[in-house]
Design an enzyme around this catalytic site. Structure first.
Site, PDB file in Angstrom:
ATOM      1  N   GLU A 214      34.529   7.589  -8.254  1.00  0.00           N
ATOM      2  CA  GLU A 214      35.106   8.501  -7.276  1.00  0.00           C
ATOM      3  C   GLU A 214      35.906   7.837  -6.159  1.00  0.00           C
ATOM      4  OE1 GLU A 214      31.985  10.572  -9.497  1.00  0.00           O
ATOM      5  OE2 GLU A 214      32.045   8.638  -8.448  1.00  0.00           O
TER       6      GLU A 214
ATOM      7  N   ASP B 237      28.787  11.734  -6.291  1.00  0.00           N
ATOM      8  CA  ASP B 237      28.025  12.946  -5.992  1.00  0.00           C
ATOM      9  C   ASP B 237      27.068  13.230  -7.150  1.00  0.00           C
ATOM     10  OD1 ASP B 237      29.844  13.794  -7.906  1.00  0.00           O
ATOM     11  OD2 ASP B 237      30.519  15.559  -6.788  1.00  0.00           O
TER      12      ASP B 237
ATOM     13  N   GLY C  99      30.383  13.694 -13.114  1.00  0.00           N
ATOM     14  CA  GLY C  99      29.518  14.800 -13.481  1.00  0.00           C
ATOM     15  C   GLY C  99      28.796  14.590 -14.789  1.00  0.00           C
TER      16      GLY C  99
ATOM     17  N   GLY D  15      33.411  16.324 -13.732  1.00  0.00           N
ATOM     18  CA  GLY D  15      33.873  17.669 -13.439  1.00  0.00           C
ATOM     19  C   GLY D  15      35.372  17.750 -13.622  1.00  0.00           C
TER      20      GLY D  15
END
Length: 359
Positions: A142, A150, A119, A71
């Site tokens: 992350e 995530d 992502g 992302g």
């Protein structure tokens, strides 16, 4: 075979024969996802699902460097610092897209060529046909920016063999094709030079093709990857990463000999202590979870709270804004992060993402 395409800036939607093609088109940003791209991709997939002439949907990245680096974290960083109330909108729409991919009605083929991170894993590893190449570098990095895995990674990684998913989540290290297949995040290795011919062959299928028919075509282009480093170090990883606290994992790594253990210790020592502990709790809860939805909801709750935490902004500053690669975490040591300090990351303060699903 000629391609018919409709261009809309950051997403290219087209067809090669019966194969619908979605191209992530931000090559200078390593095809990082933004909200407009998520929306365009979701809308295209909804159209293709209803089109009887479409045999499969193929996801690929433009440029030579990768499918998707994740992302657009810089935008989230800027919105969070500005206290923009819409800062979580990206995740609110990205996570349901991840779920859509995991339950898509037509064969979904992700070409995981080059960089596939964060992502990028979310829009590929939930799919039915995950293809890696000799250039694949896959990671959930992350913890290095004060965040946590995530996009459903806390559903995927606990289901990797042994504790290899835990190793991936805590270290954030990139892995290659053989490791991605071993970890269950990919299915097939196809040389990058054969991807074009593969897509052409998929386009020759009839509309409404089955997953098995798509798999047969993919297998015609597949080759066996080299050895898996994760598999080679599996016993050490399982010994060290099977504990319930990060402190125990670090202590176990200190007892291990060899370059792999030393490198792993060094990597973990540079990650956000809060992120490490939060990621481990999320992984352990993910292992006990019964659905992807449950993990996505939990990740969203944690991510929303992380935006109130200094480490995320410091991590993005060090990695992306100033690029000094020298984040100053707060707290700076694992022992300064108590288990009770993590509880606030699991106290939902938002509407659920999937109101039609019971957790």
């Amino acid at each position: 075979m000629p391609e018919a395409a409709t261009q809309s800036d950051e997403i290219l939607i087209g067809r090669i024969g019966s194969a619908a093609i979605i191209r992530l088109n931000r090559p200078k940003a390593l095809n990082s996802l933004n909200l407009a791209m998520v929306r365009a991709m979701k809308a295209a997939m909804e159209r293709f699902a209803e089109d009887p002439e479409v045999s499969c949907v193929v996801l690929k990245g433009e440029g030579e460097r990768g499918l998707c680096a994740g992302g657009d974290i810089r935008v989230i960083h800027e919105m969070g610092k500005a206290d923009d109330p819409d800062v979580t909108r990206f995740w609110r729409e990205e996570f349901p897209l991840n779920y859509m991919i995991a339950h898509y009605d037509k064969p979904y083929v992700a070409l995981m060529d080059g960089i596939v991170m964060g992502g990028g894993v979310g829009v590929s590893s939930h799919g039915g046909h995950r293809i890696v190449t000799e250039r694949t570098r896959l990671a959930m990095p992350e913890t290095g920016i004060g965040y946590v895995p995530d996009v459903g990674a806390t559903w995927l990684l606990p289901r990797a063999p042994g504790e290899t998913g835990t190793w991936m989540a805590l270290t954030g290290e990139a892995i290659g094709a053989a490791d991605a297949i071993y970890a269950g995040l990919a299915d097939t290795h196809v040389p990058s030079e054969r991807l074009g011919a593969l897509v052409d062959a998929l386009g020759e299928l009839k509309g409404g093709a089955s997953d098995e028919q798509v798999r047969v075509v993919i297998d015609r282009f597949a080759v066996v990857p080299g050895g898996s480093e994760l598999e080679a170090h599996r016993e050490l990883i399982d010994r060290a990463f099977g504990f319930e606290t990060v402190e125990e994992i670090v202590a176990a790594l200190r007892k291990e000999e060899g370059e792999f253990a030393v490198r792993t210790r060094e990597i973990i020592s540079k990650r956000s202590p809060t992120s490490l502990k939060l990621a481990l709790r999320l992984l352990r809860l993910g292992r006990q979870s019964s659905s992807l939805v449950e993990c996505l909801e939990r990740e969203f709750t944690a991510g929303t709270e992380i935006l109130r935490n200094r480490d995320f902004y410091e991590g993005v500053r060090a990695a992306i804004v100033d690029k000094d690669r020298n984040p100053k975490w707060s707290p700076a040591r694992l022992e300064e992060v108590g288990e009770a300090d993590l509880d606030r990351y699991f106290a939902a303060r938002h509407p659920v993402l999937f109101p039609d699903h019971r957790l």
